[in-house]
Scaffold this motif. Sequence first.
Motif, PDB file in Angstrom:
ATOM      1  N   LEU A  24     -63.273  77.990  31.241  1.00  0.00           N
ATOM      2  CA  LEU A  24     -63.304  76.562  31.742  1.00  0.00           C
ATOM      3  C   LEU A  24     -63.343  76.016  33.132  1.00  0.00           C
ATOM      4  CD1 LEU A  24     -59.920  75.926  29.628  1.00  0.00           C
ATOM      5  CD2 LEU A  24     -62.123  75.140  28.823  1.00  0.00           C
ATOM      6  N   LEU A  25     -63.217  76.886  33.806  1.00  0.00           N
ATOM      7  CA  LEU A  25     -63.737  76.789  35.366  1.00  0.00           C
ATOM      8  C   LEU A  25     -65.016  76.567  35.284  1.00  0.00           C
ATOM      9  CD1 LEU A  25     -62.636  76.248  38.134  1.00  0.00           C
ATOM     10  CD2 LEU A  25     -62.909  78.669  38.458  1.00  0.00           C
ATOM     11  N   THR A  26     -65.814  77.458  34.810  1.00  0.00           N
ATOM     12  CA  THR A  26     -67.116  77.789  34.843  1.00  0.00           C
ATOM     13  C   THR A  26     -67.887  76.442  34.157  1.00  0.00           C
ATOM     14  OG1 THR A  26     -66.890  80.125  34.764  1.00  0.00           O
ATOM     15  CG2 THR A  26     -69.094  79.165  34.421  1.00  0.00           C
ATOM     16  N   LEU A  27     -67.376  76.166  33.081  1.00  0.00           N
ATOM     17  CA  LEU A  27     -67.869  75.221  32.266  1.00  0.00           C
ATOM     18  C   LEU A  27     -67.570  73.699  33.011  1.00  0.00           C
ATOM     19  CD1 LEU A  27     -66.989  75.608  28.521  1.00  0.00           C
ATOM     20  CD2 LEU A  27     -69.052  76.004  29.679  1.00  0.00           C
ATOM     21  N   GLY A  28     -66.536  73.670  33.772  1.00  0.00           N
ATOM     22  CA  GLY A  28     -66.290  72.510  34.432  1.00  0.00           C
ATOM     23  C   GLY A  28     -67.106  72.234  35.868  1.00  0.00           C
ATOM     24  N   LEU A  29     -67.379  73.350  36.358  1.00  0.00           N
ATOM     25  CA  LEU A  29     -68.387  73.343  37.475  1.00  0.00           C
ATOM     26  C   LEU A  29     -69.786  73.040  36.828  1.00  0.00           C
ATOM     27  CD1 LEU A  29     -67.045  76.133  39.743  1.00  0.00           C
ATOM     28  CD2 LEU A  29     -67.231  73.850  40.146  1.00  0.00           C
ATOM     29  N   ALA A  30     -70.221  73.715  35.847  1.00  0.00           N
ATOM     30  CA  ALA A  30     -71.475  73.445  35.316  1.00  0.00           C
ATOM     31  C   ALA A  30     -71.682  72.094  34.813  1.00  0.00           C
ATOM     32  CB  ALA A  30     -71.832  74.437  34.127  1.00  0.00           C
ATOM     33  N   ALA A  31     -70.815  71.410  34.342  1.00  0.00           N
ATOM     34  CA  ALA A  31     -70.879  70.044  34.055  1.00  0.00           C
ATOM     35  C   ALA A  31     -70.826  69.058  35.297  1.00  0.00           C
ATOM     36  CB  ALA A  31     -69.694  69.497  33.034  1.00  0.00           C
ATOM     37  N   VAL A  32     -70.239  69.280  36.210  1.00  0.00           N
ATOM     38  CA  VAL A  32     -70.397  68.454  37.360  1.00  0.00           C
ATOM     39  C   VAL A  32     -71.677  68.612  38.083  1.00  0.00           C
ATOM     40  CG1 VAL A  32     -69.292  68.452  39.685  1.00  0.00           C
ATOM     41  CG2 VAL A  32     -67.909  68.305  37.808  1.00  0.00           C
ATOM     42  N   SER A  33     -72.337  69.885  38.331  1.00  0.00           N
ATOM     43  CA  SER A  33     -73.583  70.093  38.840  1.00  0.00           C
ATOM     44  C   SER A  33     -74.536  69.626  37.865  1.00  0.00           C
ATOM     45  CB  SER A  33     -73.663  71.726  38.787  1.00  0.00           C
ATOM     46  OG  SER A  33     -72.706  72.395  39.681  1.00  0.00           O
ATOM     47  N   PHE A  34     -74.548  69.611  36.667  1.00  0.00           N
ATOM     48  CA  PHE A  34     -75.488  68.810  35.861  1.00  0.00           C
ATOM     49  C   PHE A  34     -75.409  67.438  36.001  1.00  0.00           C
ATOM     50  CE2 PHE A  34     -76.388  66.640  31.624  1.00  0.00           C
ATOM     51  CZ  PHE A  34     -77.850  67.079  31.498  1.00  0.00           C
ATOM     52  N   VAL A  35     -74.391  66.699  35.930  1.00  0.00           N
ATOM     53  CA  VAL A  35     -74.124  65.162  36.259  1.00  0.00           C
ATOM     54  C   VAL A  35     -74.808  64.907  37.620  1.00  0.00           C
ATOM     55  CG1 VAL A  35     -72.552  63.480  36.647  1.00  0.00           C
ATOM     56  CG2 VAL A  35     -72.327  64.865  34.569  1.00  0.00           C
ATOM     57  N   LEU A  36     -74.409  65.628  38.691  1.00  0.00           N
ATOM     58  CA  LEU A  36     -75.045  65.550  40.151  1.00  0.00           C
ATOM     59  C   LEU A  36     -76.274  65.562  39.998  1.00  0.00           C
ATOM     60  CD1 LEU A  36     -72.313  66.935  42.432  1.00  0.00           C
ATOM     61  CD2 LEU A  36     -72.757  64.533  41.754  1.00  0.00           C
ATOM     62  N   LEU A  37     -76.924  66.683  39.569  1.00  0.00           N
ATOM     63  CA  LEU A  37     -78.281  66.918  39.517  1.00  0.00           C
ATOM     64  C   LEU A  37     -79.246  65.763  38.650  1.00  0.00           C
ATOM     65  CD1 LEU A  37     -78.587  70.594  39.189  1.00  0.00           C
ATOM     66  CD2 LEU A  37     -79.223  69.535  41.117  1.00  0.00           C
ATOM     67  N   THR A  38     -78.697  65.189  37.477  1.00  0.00           N
ATOM     68  CA  THR A  38     -79.275  64.457  36.638  1.00  0.00           C
ATOM     69  C   THR A  38     -79.344  63.000  37.480  1.00  0.00           C
ATOM     70  OG1 THR A  38     -78.594  65.481  34.762  1.00  0.00           O
ATOM     71  CG2 THR A  38     -79.366  63.247  34.422  1.00  0.00           C
ATOM     72  N   ARG A  39     -78.281  62.656  38.030  1.00  0.00           N
ATOM     73  CA  ARG A  39     -78.071  61.458  38.969  1.00  0.00           C
ATOM     74  C   ARG A  39     -79.270  61.216  39.904  1.00  0.00           C
ATOM     75  NH1 ARG A  39     -73.629  60.506  42.929  1.00  0.00           N
ATOM     76  NH2 ARG A  39     -75.455  60.948  44.505  1.00  0.00           N
ATOM     77  N   ALA A  40     -79.299  62.482  40.697  1.00  0.00           N
ATOM     78  CA  ALA A  40     -80.364  62.489  41.796  1.00  0.00           C
ATOM     79  C   ALA A  40     -81.586  62.537  41.236  1.00  0.00           C
ATOM     80  CB  ALA A  40     -80.274  64.041  42.474  1.00  0.00           C
ATOM     81  N   GLN A  41     -82.006  63.032  40.112  1.00  0.00           N
ATOM     82  CA  GLN A  41     -83.361  62.917  39.368  1.00  0.00           C
ATOM     83  C   GLN A  41     -83.742  61.593  38.910  1.00  0.00           C
ATOM     84  OE1 GLN A  41     -83.626  65.708  36.462  1.00  0.00           O
ATOM     85  NE2 GLN A  41     -83.919  67.604  37.961  1.00  0.00           N
ATOM     86  N   ILE A  42     -82.725  60.799  38.280  1.00  0.00           N
ATOM     87  CA  ILE A  42     -82.872  59.463  37.831  1.00  0.00           C
ATOM     88  C   ILE A  42     -82.998  58.363  39.164  1.00  0.00           C
ATOM     89  CG2 ILE A  42     -81.693  57.516  36.865  1.00  0.00           C
ATOM     90  CD1 ILE A  42     -80.310  59.645  34.861  1.00  0.00           C
ATOM     91  N   GLU A  43     -82.542  58.651  40.036  1.00  0.00           N
ATOM     92  CA  GLU A  43     -82.591  57.861  41.498  1.00  0.00           C
ATOM     93  C   GLU A  43     -83.913  57.939  42.110  1.00  0.00           C
ATOM     94  OE1 GLU A  43     -79.443  58.500  44.174  1.00  0.00           O
ATOM     95  OE2 GLU A  43     -77.911  57.630  43.085  1.00  0.00           O
ATOM     96  N   ARG A  44     -84.399  59.350  42.288  1.00  0.00           N
ATOM     97  CA  ARG A  44     -85.759  59.702  42.554  1.00  0.00           C
ATOM     98  C   ARG A  44     -86.952  59.026  41.619  1.00  0.00           C
ATOM     99  NH1 ARG A  44     -86.373  65.303  42.664  1.00  0.00           N
ATOM    100  NH2 ARG A  44     -83.899  65.642  42.420  1.00  0.00           N
ATOM    101  N   ALA A  45     -86.653  59.125  40.290  1.00  0.00           N
ATOM    102  CA  ALA A  45     -87.602  58.389  39.264  1.00  0.00           C
ATOM    103  C   ALA A  45     -87.490  57.071  39.713  1.00  0.00           C
ATOM    104  CB  ALA A  45     -87.170  58.693  37.749  1.00  0.00           C
ATOM    105  N   PHE A  46     -86.456  56.242  39.785  1.00  0.00           N
ATOM    106  CA  PHE A  46     -86.442  54.661  39.900  1.00  0.00           C
ATOM    107  C   PHE A  46     -87.030  54.237  41.281  1.00  0.00           C
ATOM    108  CE2 PHE A  46     -82.811  53.952  36.935  1.00  0.00           C
ATOM    109  CZ  PHE A  46     -83.392  53.100  35.969  1.00  0.00           C
ATOM    110  N   ASP A  47     -86.692  55.125  42.226  1.00  0.00           N
ATOM    111  CA  ASP A  47     -87.549  54.925  43.497  1.00  0.00           C
ATOM    112  C   ASP A  47     -89.005  54.930  43.381  1.00  0.00           C
ATOM    113  OD1 ASP A  47     -84.930  54.515  44.751  1.00  0.00           O
ATOM    114  OD2 ASP A  47     -85.044  56.120  45.602  1.00  0.00           O
ATOM    115  N   ARG A  48     -89.194  56.029  42.740  1.00  0.00           N
ATOM    116  CA  ARG A  48     -90.872  56.316  42.703  1.00  0.00           C
ATOM    117  C   ARG A  48     -91.418  55.172  41.854  1.00  0.00           C
ATOM    118  NH1 ARG A  48     -90.937  60.715  39.339  1.00  0.00           N
ATOM    119  NH2 ARG A  48     -91.375  59.437  37.604  1.00  0.00           N
ATOM    120  N   ASP A  49     -90.944  54.900  40.700  1.00  0.00           N
ATOM    121  CA  ASP A  49     -91.324  53.735  40.001  1.00  0.00           C
ATOM    122  C   ASP A  49     -91.254  52.381  40.330  1.00  0.00           C
ATOM    123  OD1 ASP A  49     -91.977  55.978  37.984  1.00  0.00           O
ATOM    124  OD2 ASP A  49     -90.250  55.540  36.643  1.00  0.00           O
ATOM    125  N   LEU A  50     -90.394  52.219  41.130  1.00  0.00           N
ATOM    126  CA  LEU A  50     -90.016  50.637  41.614  1.00  0.00           C
ATOM    127  C   LEU A  50     -90.595  50.593  42.824  1.00  0.00           C
ATOM    128  CD1 LEU A  50     -86.819  49.967  40.065  1.00  0.00           C
ATOM    129  CD2 LEU A  50     -88.878  49.560  38.989  1.00  0.00           C
TER     130      LEU A  50
END
Length: 100
Positions: A24-50
Amino acid sequence: MNTVTLSWRYLMARPLATALNLLLLTLGLAAVSFVLLTRAQIERAFDRDLAGIDAVVGAKGSPLQLILWVFSIWMYLPATLPWLMCKPSKKMHGWRSSSP
């Protein structure tokens, strides 16, 4: 006995609980890492497109709502602005391009 020894014995006495806690600790850390990485990629995509957009002109609604509708069709557009009303604005100083 010190605290480390007590903790180690507790963990070894309950191997299933220890394994589940680690899983459960591993899954929680993986989920938090996934959310942070996804947020960073979406922000970069918005900055690039706009990057080239300086002004947004629309009938009503927020500029973010208009941009999301134009570039990704994520939202419902509340109203439209006729293209004939936008044409004269192309003659303004500093206006390079416009799109319907």
